[in-house]
Design a protein around this motif. Structure first.
Motif, PDB file in Angstrom:
ATOM      1  N   ARG A 200       0.879  -1.110   0.169  1.00  0.00           N
ATOM      2  CA  ARG A 200       0.125  -0.084  -0.560  1.00  0.00           C
ATOM      3  C   ARG A 200       1.149   1.659   0.444  1.00  0.00           C
ATOM      4  O   ARG A 200       0.632   2.341  -0.941  1.00  0.00           O
ATOM      5  N   ALA A 201       1.933   1.454   0.764  1.00  0.00           N
ATOM      6  CA  ALA A 201       2.920   2.407   0.244  1.00  0.00           C
ATOM      7  C   ALA A 201       3.633   2.518  -0.786  1.00  0.00           C
ATOM      8  O   ALA A 201       4.518   1.951  -1.405  1.00  0.00           O
ATOM      9  N   PRO A 202       3.026   3.924  -1.072  1.00  0.00           N
ATOM     10  CA  PRO A 202       3.667   3.657  -2.202  1.00  0.00           C
ATOM     11  C   PRO A 202       4.987   4.746  -2.657  1.00  0.00           C
ATOM     12  O   PRO A 202       6.140   5.497  -1.281  1.00  0.00           O
ATOM     13  N   VAL A 203       6.082   4.428  -3.401  1.00  0.00           N
ATOM     14  CA  VAL A 203       7.386   4.578  -3.032  1.00  0.00           C
ATOM     15  C   VAL A 203       7.607   5.840  -4.153  1.00  0.00           C
ATOM     16  O   VAL A 203       8.860   6.146  -3.343  1.00  0.00           O
ATOM     17  N   GLY A 204       6.828   6.325  -5.259  1.00  0.00           N
ATOM     18  CA  GLY A 204       7.352   7.052  -5.921  1.00  0.00           C
ATOM     19  C   GLY A 204       7.160   8.644  -5.550  1.00  0.00           C
ATOM     20  O   GLY A 204       6.803   9.266  -4.491  1.00  0.00           O
TER      21      GLY A 204
ATOM     22  N   TRP B  15       3.648  10.225  -4.430  1.00  0.00           N
ATOM     23  CA  TRP B  15       3.173  10.583  -3.535  1.00  0.00           C
ATOM     24  C   TRP B  15       4.115  10.644  -2.381  1.00  0.00           C
ATOM     25  O   TRP B  15       3.864  11.243  -1.295  1.00  0.00           O
TER      26      TRP B  15
ATOM     27  N   TYR C 122       1.298  16.667  -2.088  1.00  0.00           N
ATOM     28  CA  TYR C 122       1.323  15.197  -1.588  1.00  0.00           C
ATOM     29  C   TYR C 122       0.106  14.519  -1.451  1.00  0.00           C
ATOM     30  O   TYR C 122      -0.427  13.320  -0.504  1.00  0.00           O
TER      31      TYR C 122
ATOM     32  N   VAL D 274      -1.422   2.150  -5.759  1.00  0.00           N
ATOM     33  CA  VAL D 274      -1.156   1.201  -6.140  1.00  0.00           C
ATOM     34  C   VAL D 274      -1.348   0.803  -7.397  1.00  0.00           C
ATOM     35  O   VAL D 274      -0.582   0.183  -7.669  1.00  0.00           O
TER      36      VAL D 274
ATOM     37  N   GLU E 269       1.465   2.804  -9.387  1.00  0.00           N
ATOM     38  CA  GLU E 269       3.067   1.794  -8.917  1.00  0.00           C
ATOM     39  C   GLU E 269       2.953   0.609  -9.638  1.00  0.00           C
ATOM     40  O   GLU E 269       4.291   0.108 -10.222  1.00  0.00           O
TER      41      GLU E 269
ATOM     42  N   TYR F 149      14.715   4.252  -8.489  1.00  0.00           N
ATOM     43  CA  TYR F 149      12.827   3.625  -8.140  1.00  0.00           C
ATOM     44  C   TYR F 149      12.524   2.791  -9.327  1.00  0.00           C
ATOM     45  O   TYR F 149      11.646   2.135  -9.101  1.00  0.00           O
TER      46      TYR F 149
ATOM     47  N   LYS G 174       9.347  -4.138  -4.998  1.00  0.00           N
ATOM     48  CA  LYS G 174       8.487  -4.036  -4.638  1.00  0.00           C
ATOM     49  C   LYS G 174       7.242  -5.050  -4.732  1.00  0.00           C
ATOM     50  O   LYS G 174       5.800  -5.897  -3.988  1.00  0.00           O
TER      51      LYS G 174
END
Lengths: 836, 446
Positions: free
Chosen positions: A763-767, A770, B28, B37, B40, B373, B380
């Motif tokens: 759930r935690a976005p890395v980009g 966000w 943000y 989600v 990404e 990234y 991930k």
């Protein structure tokens, strides 16, 4: 002969000396080799003497013997020399022979080795001594010696015996493969230990968030000048000139470039330290301002009750602190005491709380009719009383000793008594407790119910104060009992006393008299004695003070106090066997009293209690649940039975537990309900799209026509039959969407232990969409970074050294942190207290 | 009186140069940026696909040898230099940046069995089938001057392996015994033997520099300490190990390349069980070399492929092969962790990227950020089936593919037999259920 004697005489002197010397050496604990040798000789000489004694005790012989001894000493010879003086005179030899013969007769025969002690002309070439020079040797003589000498000497025999007893044989050496194996093992152990040193660094590297290879790179950025300058020399004349100037001015030129002072200043405080310090200071400032603000806020509160409570809390705090102080440093405690005394003096001088002001007079008029006014006045008086309360009373430890005489309690201080010595009993103001008189004067008729209410209020307010009260009351009770006991004891003692001799009596009386005198002194100059108050008395004083307050506040309601005291008797701790005994007595004494007095406050309390009960109750199951729960009989026996009962019992137990666990809920019906709900959810719903007013008249009370409704109520097609339609005990969910499941993770992947963890990470976005730039940078940091074109050398021992050193530093740095932690806690505690 | 004013850090809005991109303040708030989600996920998917698209590991082929390449050596101080020895006794020195041969030496008669560069990088040693150890200068001789070794030692038997100490002037050879040589002497200062056997390779521990390990023909791996007179320990496996390599960052781990298609990573303190069994090759593994970071290693196999294994994983993360590459005899990982070199039977040396999709050369800041990234996204979403399928997909030559399949079938059959026939019909407890790690160790000899 005479000549010989002379010689001997001379020699005896010497020998005597030496003998003395010998004895001297014997006594000294350390024995040098020569001393030992000498000792040995002395022993042998002793033996010789013994043999001689057995035969004859002629002076010559003695002398002879002495002579021998001297000779030996002079020679430092190894063996004993038979006495043989110069010449080898016949007489002498014969005598010797005789002696030998005699000695041979006696049980043990010592074999003496003959040895030459002096240089003689007749030296046989076989180095045999010249003893039997002139005599013929018979065969029998030779045989005799053979017969006498054993084949193996006794010494060697004993040695052999010893060896046999020990029976220690050296193990045969190990075989070659075995020794090699052992060597290999040892070597392997060593090397594996050596290798294990790397364990920590390997672990650390594995855990590291980021590793930048090559590992031990020099820090980027400008290097310190010393390193750069190191190999540099002034060459050009200009440079040389500059350096000359520098050296003249005592500036460092080469190594180190910084002056020592500069270096120190650089080292003085690192940036981190400075930051930490600044943070600390900031925190301290913030805290201070916070406390200030709080204090201001508190000061501005006008509620008297609030302040009362506050004061009480403060006083309690103070008492506590004072107790501690008494233990830790009595000097400052004494100062504190003096301060209190000063306060008291001031209060006595002023008319502040004496109800003599304008306000008080106006209130006094109102007091008859107004409860509030009465109370206010009361409080004033109370305050006055508190402040003028005498701090200490006459008391010393000496008093305790003559209990027989004064019939005072030996353990408890005086002030616990109702009657206070050193104070005027007639003056009610000076008493520790406000007498009933003023109350009676001001309020002759106080309704008891009101009083009761007041009590209850007080009790609700401060349950803490009752503890002390209880303690004091307990003491009072105990004191009374003890007094009774002692009265009895005294009677017994008096009887004993009569038996005592008069002298003793006189002595005792003297002692008593001296005590009395001391008592009198104490009673007289209480001020001096006050300073020397014992810890104990101080403590009790404090306690008493607090009790006074409590009593004053609850004064109106003294009616119910005894009952209260009775109830609280159990509150003091039992610390010794004596206490236990006392407790027993109290219990015997008590039972009648509470019964008698209990009913009085009961109805009053019951109201409050009822209210409380209502408030506390919360949810009543019977009210909430419409369906009655089946009543289960839970076995009263403990569920966990120890040992003995076997598996069968365990099973039964298990069943019981399960039954117990599921007894309340009806599982099957729940399941059916669930299933029905599922089915309901899956059933197509009628969608009503009718809009009232469209194509028709609309308004209140008008329904759209049936036709319309029929037309706009849409019925979706029934779904395919449920898979679990025919299965009674199964619910098959049909929510799974195959088109989505393609993108879903089927099973929980390895490092995760719970689905929740996995979901959270997903759930935690890395980009950067966000997260902030810094956060993204941190999150997406690669674990291993290698530089292009840099050779990565394998780890070296220096790394290990560095690592261990760093760890050590961390270890040392970790300690102060630990030390800091409790401090913080303490400050938090303080914080809390102030909040209270 | 405290007056609060708005204050901003100029760093937040002032550009350093006018060519910088304008900073756009962003909000943000997740409600404003929904569907994080799924978004990404698509990005991860794209990154994975891109990675596969960009995965072009093969960089260059260095040809020039006239016989199969038998051994290679990395230069200890120069990244661009590589040495290789062929089966005809020829030694070549390569410039990797220019992809050309800079020097050729006819060093031995017969195979060049092993080569190693001295730690200082000024000279290198080679051994050959002619029973000689030769020391060569790293610098080529002048024009017209004949190539001559600095030093030649004539041994009694054939040497099969060679390695140099990390810091001292000592080196080790193996043949019928494992010998430790001092550079100054012509006889070994120490020679180890444990039973009658011949050794195929010997390697110094690069971290704990006095330790050695060697692979013997009696299926064993033997550990030595240079300072001791005895070997330390040996472990006998079911099949012979060809070579081994020590982990340069973790002193106690080494990995051996075995004839039974597997590689085994051992902790030298606990030889009873390998730490990991790496199994992906479909033929004998001939060579193995650790990456300088110690996180991965590369293995060369008789099955005409090289594979890269993470050191703790059972399966490889990468397999490299080309149509023309034959049995790979030797493989090396470059000292900067970026390249892999492989020498094979068909006389070529090949240069590969260690990370197939990595962009070489200088990266701009934003490129770096994007790469990071993408890497993170791939990590991930690596468990998601679609992503996983794409990321794991590798093309294999037919023979490897079929053989791999065959091997899985065989393995399964063996397992089934063991469980259903052997174990079921023997006394319970008599035949234990062995894990993969326990199967391959026969004994540990102390």
């Amino acid at each position: 002969m005479a000549k010989i004697l002379k010689k001997n005489k001379v020699s005896t002197k010497g020998t005597k000396k030496t003998l003395n010397k010998n004895t001297g050496t014997e006594k000294t604990p350390e024995k040098s080799s020569s001393a030992k040798r000498r000792e040995r000789k002395r022993k042998t000489v002793g033996k010789l003497k013994g043999t001689l004694k057995t035969t004859k005790k002629s002076p010559i012989e003695k002398l002879d013997l002495d002579n021998v001894d001297e000779d030996e000493l002079l020679n430092e010879g190894e063996e004993i020399i038979p006495s043989e003086d110069e010449g080898g005179s016949d007489d002498d030899r014969k005598h010797q022979k005789l002696l030998e013969a005699i000695s041979a007769l006696g049980g043990k025969k010592k074999r003496r080795l003959a040895e030459r002690s002096e240089a003689t002309i007749q030296i046989s070439e076989f180095s045999v001594d010249a003893k039997g020079e002139g005599e013929k040797i018979n065969l029998s003589d030779l045989i005799q010696t053979i017969a006498k000498t054993p084949a193996v000497s006794a010494q060697t025999k004993s040695h052999l015996k010893k060896l046999k007893l020990e029976e220690k044989t050296v193990d045969s050496p190990l075989t070659k493969p075995e020794t090699e194996r052992i060597q290999r093992n040892v070597a392997f152990q060593k090397s594996s230990e050596e290798v294990s040193r790397w364990q920590s660094i390997v672990k650390q590297n594995l855990k590291a968030e980021q590793l930048v290879f090559p590992l031990n790179q020099e820090a980027p950025g400008p290097k310190p000048l010393e390193q750069v300058v190191c190999g540099w020399k002034a060459r050009t004349p200009l440079e040389q000139e500059i350096f000359r100037l520098l050296s003249v001015n005592k500036q460092p030129i080469n190594d180190p470039v910084l002056t020592p002072i500069e270096e120190e200043s650089l080292k003085a405080m690192s940036l981190e330290d400075a930051k930490i310090r600044r943070a600390e200071l900031q925190k301290a400032r913030a805290l201070q301002s916070y406390y200030e603000a709080k204090a201001r806020r508190e000061r501005s509160i006008k509620s008297k009750k609030y302040h009362k409570v506050q004061n009480k809390a403060k006083r309690k705090e103070f008492v506590k602190k004072f107790d501690e102080m008494l233990k830790s440093d009595p000097v400052s405690a004494l100062e504190e005491l003096q301060k209190l005394e000063l306060g008291r003096m001031k209060e006595r001088m002023s008319l502040k709380h004496q109800n003599s002001g304008k306000w008080a007079k106006s209130k006094a008029i109102m007091a008859k009719y107004d409860d509030g006014a009465r109370k206010a006045m009361q409080q004033q008086l109370e305050v006055n009383k508190d402040l003028t309360q005498k701090l200490a009373t006459t008391l010393s430890d000496e008093e305790g000793e003559d209990d027989g005489e004064t019939s005072e309690p030996d353990m408890l201080p005086d002030f616990v008594n109702e009657v206070e010595p050193g104070q005027d009993p007639a003056n009610p103001w000076m008493r520790g407790q406000l007498s009933k008189d003023p109350v009676d004067l001001t309020e002759p008729s106080v309704p008891e119910t009101a009083a009761a209410v007041l009590i209850s209020e007080d009790e609700e307010e401060g349950p803490e104060e009752t503890e002390e009260e209880g303690l004091l009351r307990g003491f009072a009770e105990r004191r009374k009992q003890r007094q009774e006991q002692e009265a009895e004891n005294e009677a017994a003692k008096n009887q004993d006393m009569e038996v005592m001799t008069e002298e003793n009596k006189a002595g005792a009386e003297k002692a008593v008299a001296s005590h009395d005198a001391a008592d009198a002194d104490i009673a007289d100059d209480d001020e001096e004695e006050e300073e020397e108050l014992s810890k104990f008395t101080n403590l009790f004083q404090e306690l008493k003070d607090s009790r006074m307050e409590a009593e004053a506040s609850a004064m109106v309601a003294e009616v119910s106090e005894p009952e209260c005291a009775q109830l609280q008797q159990a509150m003091f701790r039992i610390k010794s066997l004596e206490d236990m005994d006392l407790l027993d007595q109290e219990e015997q004494a008590d039972p009648a009293e509470p019964n008698a007095e209990a009913p009085q406050p009961a109805p009053l309390e019951s109201k409050g209690a009822d209210k409380k009960r209502k408030r506390k109750r919360g949810i009543d199951l019977a009210e909430v649940l419409t369906k009655e729960a089946t009543v289960i009989n839970v076995p009263l026996a403990p569920t966990a039975v120890e040992g003995a009962e076997g598996a069968a019992h365990g099973q039964e137990e298990q069943r019981d537990v399960i039954k117990e666990a599921f007894a309340g809920d009806d599982v099957i019906s729940d399941f059916l309900k669930d299933k029905r709900r599922e089915e309901e959810a899956g059933r197509p719903k009628v969608v009503d799209l009718t809009l009232p007013g469209w194509g028709e008249w609309g308004g209140q009370g008008l329904q759209p026509s049936k036709k319309k409704r029929r037309r706009f109520r849409l019925k979706t097609a029934p779904p395919p039959p449920r898979k679990d339609g025919g299965l009674a005990s199964v619910i098959i969910s049909e929510k799974r969407d195959s088109s989505v499941s393609m993108h879903q993770v089927g099973a929980l992947p390895h490092p995760f232990l719970l689905p929740e963890q996995f979901e959270v990470t997903m759930r935690a976005p890395v980009g950067a969409t966000w997260n902030t730039r810094q956060a993204v940078k941190k999150i997406t940091m690669p674990k291993i970074v290698t530089k292009v074109g840099a050779i990565i050398q394998p780890m070296s021992r220096d790394d290990l050294l560095k690592h261990s050193r760093k760890q050590e530093e961390e270890g040392t740095a970790g300690e102060p942190k630990k030390r800091k932690a409790p401090q913080r806690k303490r400050s938090q505690k303080r914080h809390k207290k102030t909040k209270n | 009186m405290k007056v609060k004013v708005l204050s901003r850090n100029p760093d937040d809005y002032v550009r350093e140069t006018k060519y910088d991109i304008q900073r756009v303040p962003r909000n943000y708030d997740p409600t404003l940026n929904p569907f994080e989600v799924p978004r990404e996920y698509t990005r991860a998917m794209n990154a994975t696909k891109l990675e596969r698209v960009l995965a072009k590991p093969f960089l260059a082929s260095l040809d020039g040898h006239r016989d199969a390449v038998n051994c290679m050596a990395k230069h200890s101080t120069s990244l661009s230099t590589l040495l290789s020895g062929a089966c005809d006794g020829e030694v070549k020195v390569w410039n990797l940046t220019k992809h050309n041969c800079v020097r050729t030496i006819q060093a031995h008669e017969g195979f060049v069995r092993g080569m190693v560069v001295r730690f200082c990088g000024t000279s290198f040693y080679s051994i050959g089938d002619d029973k000689t150890i030769k020391q060569w200068n790293m610098e080529a001789p002048g024009y017209g001057v004949e190539e001559e070794p600095i030093n030649t030692i004539l041994g009694k038997t054939v040497f099969t392996g060679l390695d140099h100490h990390q810091k001292n002037g000592t080196f080790a050879t193996c043949g019928q015994t494992v010998d430790i040589w001092d550079e100054q002497r012509s006889t070994p200062i120490r020679s180890f033997s444990w039973g009658v056997e011949s050794f195929s390779s010997v390697r110094f521990n690069p971290v704990e520099t006095e330790l050695l390990a060697s692979c013997a023909s009696d299926r064993s791996i033997v550990l030595y300490d240079m300072r001791e007179s005895m070997p330390l320990k040996k472990v006998i496996m079911t099949m012979r190990s060809n070579t081994l390599s020590w982990n340069p960052m973790e002193a106690f781990y080494f990995t051996c390349a075995n004839e039974d298609y597997n590689l085994y990573t051992y902790d030298m303190r606990y030889l009873e069980k390998p730490v990991t069994v790496h199994m992906d090759h479909v033929s004998a593994v001939l060579d193995v070399d650790y990456s300088p970071t110690g996180r991965e290693f590369v293995s060369a196999s008789f099955d005409k492929s090289i594979r890269i294994f993470p050191k703790e994983n059972r399966n490889s993360r990468e397999v490299y092969h080309t149509k023309r590459m034959q049995h790979v005899v030797c493989v090396k990982w470059s000292a900067d962790n970026k390249y892999v070199m492989s020498g094979s039977d068909e006389m070529n040396i090949r240069l590969w990227k260690a990370n197939a999709a990595e962009k070489l050369g200088v990266l701009s800041h934003r490129e770096k950020l994007a790469a990071n990234y993408n890497q993170k996204l791939k990590e991930k979403f690596q468990y998601h089936p679609k992503v996983k399928r794409i990321a794991r997909h590798r093309h294999l030559p037919k023979h490897i593919f079929t053989e791999a399949k065959e091997h899985t079938v065989m393995r399964e059959a063996r397992r089934r037999k063991y469980v259903n026939n052997v174990r079921k019909h023997s006394k319970p407890g008599a035949v234990p259920m062995l894990s993969e790690r326990e199967k391959h160790v026969v004994a540990v000899v102390k």
